[in-house]
Enzyme design. Structure first.
Site, PDB file in Angstrom:
ATOM      1  N   ALA A 290      15.943 158.506  87.358  1.00 26.86           N
ATOM      2  CA  ALA A 290      15.498 158.371  85.968  1.00 26.86           C
ATOM      3  C   ALA A 290      16.281 159.251  85.000  1.00 26.86           C
ATOM      4  O   ALA A 290      16.370 158.936  83.815  1.00 26.86           O
ATOM      5  CB  ALA A 290      14.018 158.672  85.871  1.00 26.86           C
ATOM      6  N   THR A 291      16.861 160.334  85.493  1.00 25.85           N
ATOM      7  CA  THR A 291      17.705 161.149  84.602  1.00 25.85           C
ATOM      8  C   THR A 291      18.828 160.264  84.069  1.00 25.85           C
ATOM      9  O   THR A 291      19.112 160.246  82.862  1.00 25.85           O
ATOM     10  CB  THR A 291      18.265 162.362  85.381  1.00 25.85           C
ATOM     11  OG1 THR A 291      17.167 163.174  85.785  1.00 25.85           O
ATOM     12  CG2 THR A 291      19.243 163.163  84.542  1.00 25.85           C
TER      13      THR A 291
ATOM     14  N   ASN B  79       4.749 164.409  82.296  1.00 28.08           N
ATOM     15  CA  ASN B  79       4.872 164.926  83.660  1.00 28.08           C
ATOM     16  C   ASN B  79       4.223 166.288  83.850  1.00 28.08           C
ATOM     17  O   ASN B  79       3.894 166.669  84.961  1.00 28.08           O
ATOM     18  CB  ASN B  79       6.348 165.007  84.083  1.00 28.08           C
ATOM     19  CG  ASN B  79       7.217 165.684  83.055  1.00 28.08           C
ATOM     20  OD1 ASN B  79       7.206 165.321  81.886  1.00 28.08           O
ATOM     21  ND2 ASN B  79       7.968 166.671  83.469  1.00 28.08           N
TER      22      ASN B  79
ATOM     23  N   GLN C 132       6.392 158.748  85.367  1.00 32.26           N
ATOM     24  CA  GLN C 132       5.113 159.186  85.921  1.00 32.26           C
ATOM     25  C   GLN C 132       4.059 158.080  85.864  1.00 32.26           C
ATOM     26  O   GLN C 132       3.111 158.092  86.645  1.00 32.26           O
ATOM     27  CB  GLN C 132       4.595 160.425  85.165  1.00 32.26           C
ATOM     28  CG  GLN C 132       5.514 161.627  85.253  1.00 32.26           C
ATOM     29  CD  GLN C 132       5.467 162.307  86.620  1.00 32.26           C
ATOM     30  OE1 GLN C 132       4.558 162.084  87.422  1.00 32.26           O
ATOM     31  NE2 GLN C 132       6.465 163.131  86.902  1.00 32.26           N
TER      32      GLN C 132
ATOM     33  N   HIS D 173      11.399 157.947  93.626  1.00 33.43           N
ATOM     34  CA  HIS D 173      10.818 159.035  94.432  1.00 33.43           C
ATOM     35  C   HIS D 173       9.474 159.535  93.922  1.00 33.43           C
ATOM     36  O   HIS D 173       8.843 160.372  94.560  1.00 33.43           O
ATOM     37  CB  HIS D 173      11.819 160.191  94.594  1.00 33.43           C
ATOM     38  CG  HIS D 173      12.028 161.055  93.396  1.00 33.43           C
ATOM     39  ND1 HIS D 173      11.380 162.259  93.243  1.00 33.43           N
ATOM     40  CD2 HIS D 173      12.826 160.920  92.318  1.00 33.43           C
ATOM     41  CE1 HIS D 173      11.781 162.828  92.112  1.00 33.43           C
ATOM     42  NE2 HIS D 173      12.653 162.033  91.533  1.00 33.43           N
TER      43      HIS D 173
ATOM     44  N   THR E 135      29.460 151.174  93.940  1.00 31.65           N
ATOM     45  CA  THR E 135      28.818 150.413  95.019  1.00 31.65           C
ATOM     46  C   THR E 135      27.328 150.720  95.047  1.00 31.65           C
ATOM     47  O   THR E 135      26.924 151.878  94.952  1.00 31.65           O
ATOM     48  CB  THR E 135      29.473 150.790  96.372  1.00 31.65           C
ATOM     49  OG1 THR E 135      30.861 150.494  96.268  1.00 31.65           O
ATOM     50  CG2 THR E 135      28.854 150.019  97.525  1.00 31.65           C
TER      51      THR E 135
ATOM     52  N   CYS F 181      11.799 170.208  87.532  1.00 34.43           N
ATOM     53  CA  CYS F 181      13.153 170.331  87.001  1.00 34.43           C
ATOM     54  C   CYS F 181      13.327 171.618  86.226  1.00 34.43           C
ATOM     55  O   CYS F 181      14.425 172.095  86.051  1.00 34.43           O
ATOM     56  CB  CYS F 181      13.475 169.164  86.084  1.00 34.43           C
ATOM     57  SG  CYS F 181      12.677 167.689  86.578  1.00 34.43           S
TER      58      CYS F 181
END
Ligand code: PLP
Length: 388
Positions: free
Chosen positions: A74-75, A154, A182, A204, A243, A328
């Protein structure tokens, strides 16, 4: 008996669902093909799996499969949305509206575009950490090209009025991006009904693997053009070269399929567990809930433990995994910008702990953690009482 460890940091990351892991496994071994290889079955099998995952992800958010662009998390999705729109539509003085309580990956992408000529308005939040659609409407100027608002926070869990904002941005023909990391799988998201143009996701936080995310990029009825951040082989319609991470994509797809099929049952149970956890914590003297009491993510519990330092409490909790803020930024010495934005003072920030619950949390764990917290708090309060 003491459990070995209790994981209560689901807002930071989640364990992989065993079904997700099983689905991924063959794509590390026998199905290792590159989906861009068009001339043999290894490539066809990988490509089919990627297209299936695109559908599974699109289904969870009410999108079309072709509107899902895979990223490294998501970053990257947040960067692609903000920088991609600015580079495609922006000009010196182009205006973007966002909030003070965004994730760092949004805030730093905004700083980046500001350095390249954008003007950004950061809407202040109320004490629950929410903005209103009216605040967005008032901030719009003739130069506004994008509104970016976090779906569910978050750190303290509050939800923003996404539907109302989407209504305004559509009416004013401005693109609307939301960081839904979230909220994905935890609130009902239908991008078409909500008039969302760009939506960031990551696997994740939803029992999928790390290092794989996606950006929903609206095609219908209004197509969003983006400039890519990464150029090269033309994958993902030229929006994200490289890829494809096939095992990660397969895992993300399966995680979304599981979330779709268990949606009501799982979120009902999570909500009950969250309410019980909040109630038990607020029964402990001196505790205060951060964020909105009801309009919040059903897996986030952020609480101030008055007069207690969060790091001391976390050490005392020993085998309980929880956090002082977002993963983070929790290794940074700076106080959380998000908790500051909701008006907390330094002592309140230093007494805040975030608990994230999830699929594998149970009542026994909640009872265990609450009783450990109560015992610790009583032990630090007692000497003072004796003194009096
Ligand atoms: N946005 C929010 C709200 C988050 O909570 C996170 C992760 O902590 C991210 C973005 C970044 O996601 P990723 O870890 O996939 O880069």
């Amino acid at each position: 008996m003491e459990p070995q460890s209790v994981y209560l940091d689901y807002n930071s990351t989640t364990p992989i669902d065993p079904d997700v892991f099983e689905q991924m496994r063959p794509f590390f071994t026998e199905h290792f093909g590159n989906p861009a290889s068009r001339l043999h079955s290894y490539g066809w099998i990988a490509d089919k799996a990627v297209q299936n995952a695109r559908k599974q992800i699109a289904t969870l958010i009410g999108a079309e499969a072709k509107e899902i662009i895979f990223t490294g998390g998501a970053t990257e999705s947040n960067n692609l949305a903000i920088r991609g729109v600015f580079e495609a539509y922006g000009y010196e003085g182009a205006h973007i509206i966002s909030t003070q309580t965004e994730h760092k990956s949004v805030l730093e992408a905004l700083e980046y575009v500001e350095k390249h000529g954008a003007k950004v308005t950061y809407i202040p939040v109320n004490s629950f950490g929410q903005i209103t659609a009216e605040q967005i409407e008032e901030a719009i100027t003739p130069d506004t090209i994008l509104v970016s608002v976090i779906y569910g926070n978050n750190e303290f869990g509050s939800l923003n009025p996404i539907e109302e904002i989407g209504h305004i941005t559509t009416k004013r023909e401005i693109f609307f991006h939301t960081d839904a990391v979230q909220a994905l799988g935890r609130t009902e998201i239908h991008v078409k009904d909500l008039n969302i143009d760009l939506l960031s996701m990551t696997a994740h936080k939803l029992y999928g693997p790390k290092g794989i995310g996606a950006l929903y990029v609206r095609h219908i009825p209004r197509r969003v053009k983006l400039e890519p951040l990464i150029v090269g082989g033309g994958q993902e319609k030229g929006l994200r070269a490289g890829t494809l991470n096939v095992p990660g994509i397969v895992g993300f797809g399966k995680a979304c399929e599981v979330a779709t099929s268990n949606f009501h049952e799982e979120n009902f149970a999570l909500n009950e567990l969250k309410n019980l956890f909040i109630k038990n914590l607020l029964d402990i003297p001196g505790t205060v809930l951060n964020g909105h009491p009801t309009q919040r993510l059903n897996n986030n519990i952020s609480v101030q433990f008055g007069g207690v330092k969060n790091t001391d409490l976390i050490i005392a909790l020993k085998n309980v995994a929880c956090s002082t803020g977002s993963a983070c930024s929790s290794d940074s010495a700076k106080p959380s910008h998000v908790l500051q934005a909701i008006g907390l003072n330094p002592e309140q920030i230093q007494s805040t702990i975030r608990f994230g619950i999830g699929r594998y949390t149970n009542i026994e764990q909640i009872d265990y953690v609450c009783s450990k917290i109560r015992t610790y708090i009583e032990s630090v309060q007692k000497p003072e009482l004796e003194f009096i």
